[in-house]
Design a protein around this motif. Sequence first.
Motif, PDB file in Angstrom:
ATOM      1  N   ASN A  74      -1.162 -14.535  -1.864  1.00 19.36           N
ATOM      2  CA  ASN A  74      -0.734 -13.287  -1.230  1.00 19.36           C
ATOM      3  C   ASN A  74      -0.532 -12.169  -2.248  1.00 19.36           C
ATOM      4  N   VAL A  75       0.075 -12.515  -3.389  1.00 17.60           N
ATOM      5  CA  VAL A  75       0.345 -11.510  -4.423  1.00 17.60           C
ATOM      6  C   VAL A  75      -0.954 -10.891  -4.929  1.00 17.60           C
ATOM      7  N   PHE A  76      -1.952 -11.716  -5.221  1.00 15.28           N
ATOM      8  CA  PHE A  76      -3.184 -11.181  -5.794  1.00 15.28           C
ATOM      9  C   PHE A  76      -4.076 -10.537  -4.742  1.00 15.28           C
ATOM     10  N   VAL A  77      -4.011 -11.000  -3.505  1.00 19.58           N
ATOM     11  CA  VAL A  77      -4.704 -10.301  -2.424  1.00 19.58           C
ATOM     12  C   VAL A  77      -4.099  -8.909  -2.255  1.00 19.58           C
ATOM     13  N   GLY A  78      -2.778  -8.822  -2.351  1.00 20.37           N
ATOM     14  CA  GLY A  78      -2.118  -7.521  -2.267  1.00 20.37           C
ATOM     15  C   GLY A  78      -2.528  -6.597  -3.393  1.00 20.37           C
ATOM     16  N   LEU A  79      -2.614  -7.149  -4.597  1.00 16.45           N
ATOM     17  CA  LEU A  79      -3.023  -6.331  -5.742  1.00 16.45           C
ATOM     18  C   LEU A  79      -4.425  -5.760  -5.524  1.00 16.45           C
ATOM     19  N   ARG A  80      -5.336  -6.602  -5.074  1.00 18.91           N
ATOM     20  CA  ARG A  80      -6.724  -6.158  -4.905  1.00 18.91           C
ATOM     21  C   ARG A  80      -6.906  -5.203  -3.728  1.00 18.91           C
ATOM     22  N   PHE A  81      -6.327  -5.538  -2.575  1.00 12.20           N
ATOM     23  CA  PHE A  81      -6.655  -4.789  -1.367  1.00 12.20           C
ATOM     24  C   PHE A  81      -5.605  -3.771  -0.937  1.00 12.20           C
ATOM     25  N   ALA A  82      -4.396  -3.847  -1.480  1.00 13.05           N
ATOM     26  CA  ALA A  82      -3.377  -2.846  -1.145  1.00 13.05           C
ATOM     27  C   ALA A  82      -3.166  -1.857  -2.276  1.00 13.05           C
ATOM     28  N   VAL A  83      -3.267  -2.319  -3.526  1.00  6.57           N
ATOM     29  CA  VAL A  83      -3.004  -1.453  -4.675  1.00  6.57           C
ATOM     30  C   VAL A  83      -4.289  -0.897  -5.271  1.00  6.57           C
ATOM     31  N   TRP A  84      -5.264  -1.753  -5.534  1.00  2.37           N
ATOM     32  CA  TRP A  84      -6.499  -1.310  -6.181  1.00  2.37           C
ATOM     33  C   TRP A  84      -7.533  -0.760  -5.205  1.00  2.37           C
ATOM     34  N   ASP A  85      -7.363  -0.945  -3.930  1.00  2.00           N
ATOM     35  CA  ASP A  85      -8.378  -0.522  -2.962  1.00  2.00           C
ATOM     36  C   ASP A  85      -8.224   0.960  -2.660  1.00  2.00           C
ATOM     37  N   ARG A 131       0.835  -1.210   0.000  1.00  2.00           N
ATOM     38  CA  ARG A 131       0.000   0.000   0.000  1.00  2.00           C
ATOM     39  C   ARG A 131       0.866   1.255   0.000  1.00  2.00           C
ATOM     40  N   GLU A 132       1.988   1.206   0.678  1.00  2.00           N
ATOM     41  CA  GLU A 132       2.881   2.367   0.738  1.00  2.00           C
ATOM     42  C   GLU A 132       3.744   2.488  -0.515  1.00  2.00           C
ATOM     43  N   HIS A 133       3.950   1.371  -1.199  1.00  2.00           N
ATOM     44  CA  HIS A 133       4.828   1.355  -2.376  1.00  2.00           C
ATOM     45  C   HIS A 133       4.102   0.642  -3.514  1.00  2.00           C
ATOM     46  N   LYS A 134       3.023   1.227  -3.979  1.00  2.00           N
ATOM     47  CA  LYS A 134       2.201   0.572  -4.994  1.00  2.00           C
ATOM     48  C   LYS A 134       2.952   0.340  -6.299  1.00  2.00           C
ATOM     49  N   GLU A 135       4.002   1.096  -6.504  1.00  2.00           N
ATOM     50  CA  GLU A 135       4.780   0.942  -7.732  1.00  2.00           C
ATOM     51  C   GLU A 135       5.456  -0.422  -7.825  1.00  2.00           C
TER      52      GLU A 135
END
Length: 230
Positions: free
Chosen positions: A189-200, A129-133
């Motif tokens: 974990n990777v796709f949960v991160g994409l959905r809830f840390a990056v796209w949320d 979430r802090e480093h979405k890049e």
Amino acid sequence: MSNSPMAASDKHGPLSGPGKGPHPRAGSAAKTPRTERGRRTLRKLLDASAIEFGEKGFHEASVSSITRRAGVALGSFYTYFDSKEALFRALVQDMSENVRASARAAIAPDMPAIAIERAALAAFLRFAREHKEIYRIIDEAEFVDPASYRAHYETVAERITARLAAGSARGEFREGLGEIEAWALMGMNVFVGLRFAVWDDRDEAGAGRRSLEDVAATVNALIARGVMRD
């Protein structure tokens, strides 16, 4: 003392140390500064490149724009990196190491095995979430530097495999868990991160956004209980 970003006596070697170490599979990417001033300059270049590559992608980003963003002289860039490709490789390695360090900092030695998985995922979600890049950069590495891309995921999977083995040895996880289960957990974990840390990003103030701790707890419950009815 020289007025350049690094003193003339500052020798170089393979990049190493927390947050800066290359994976042996990916090869050396940068030259290690031996002075604190040089280390600060290298850090500026890595941080600036994360923003630049994250915003523009590898091919549109330029060395000159990265050095301007870092506040570093263009000529000094080549003191640390031979090319834009070498910088990108070092950045992937740096991000991979920072993910590892964030997970390690969240884990206590006396944690139960299942709690370790929850803490490691929560730490990764906070980092993402802090480093979405990180998602764009790691994904682009598949084409820009496949060795770094593969090394990133292989090292993460190896750490998960080791945690599963440790949990089995303590009698907390069932026996026989290994590489397949580790890659499955990593993929989740990777796709949960994409959905809830990056796209949320529905509300930058946080309204309507699930807490990352809650997301990690939900995934952890899935690991612990599966999807079958009791």
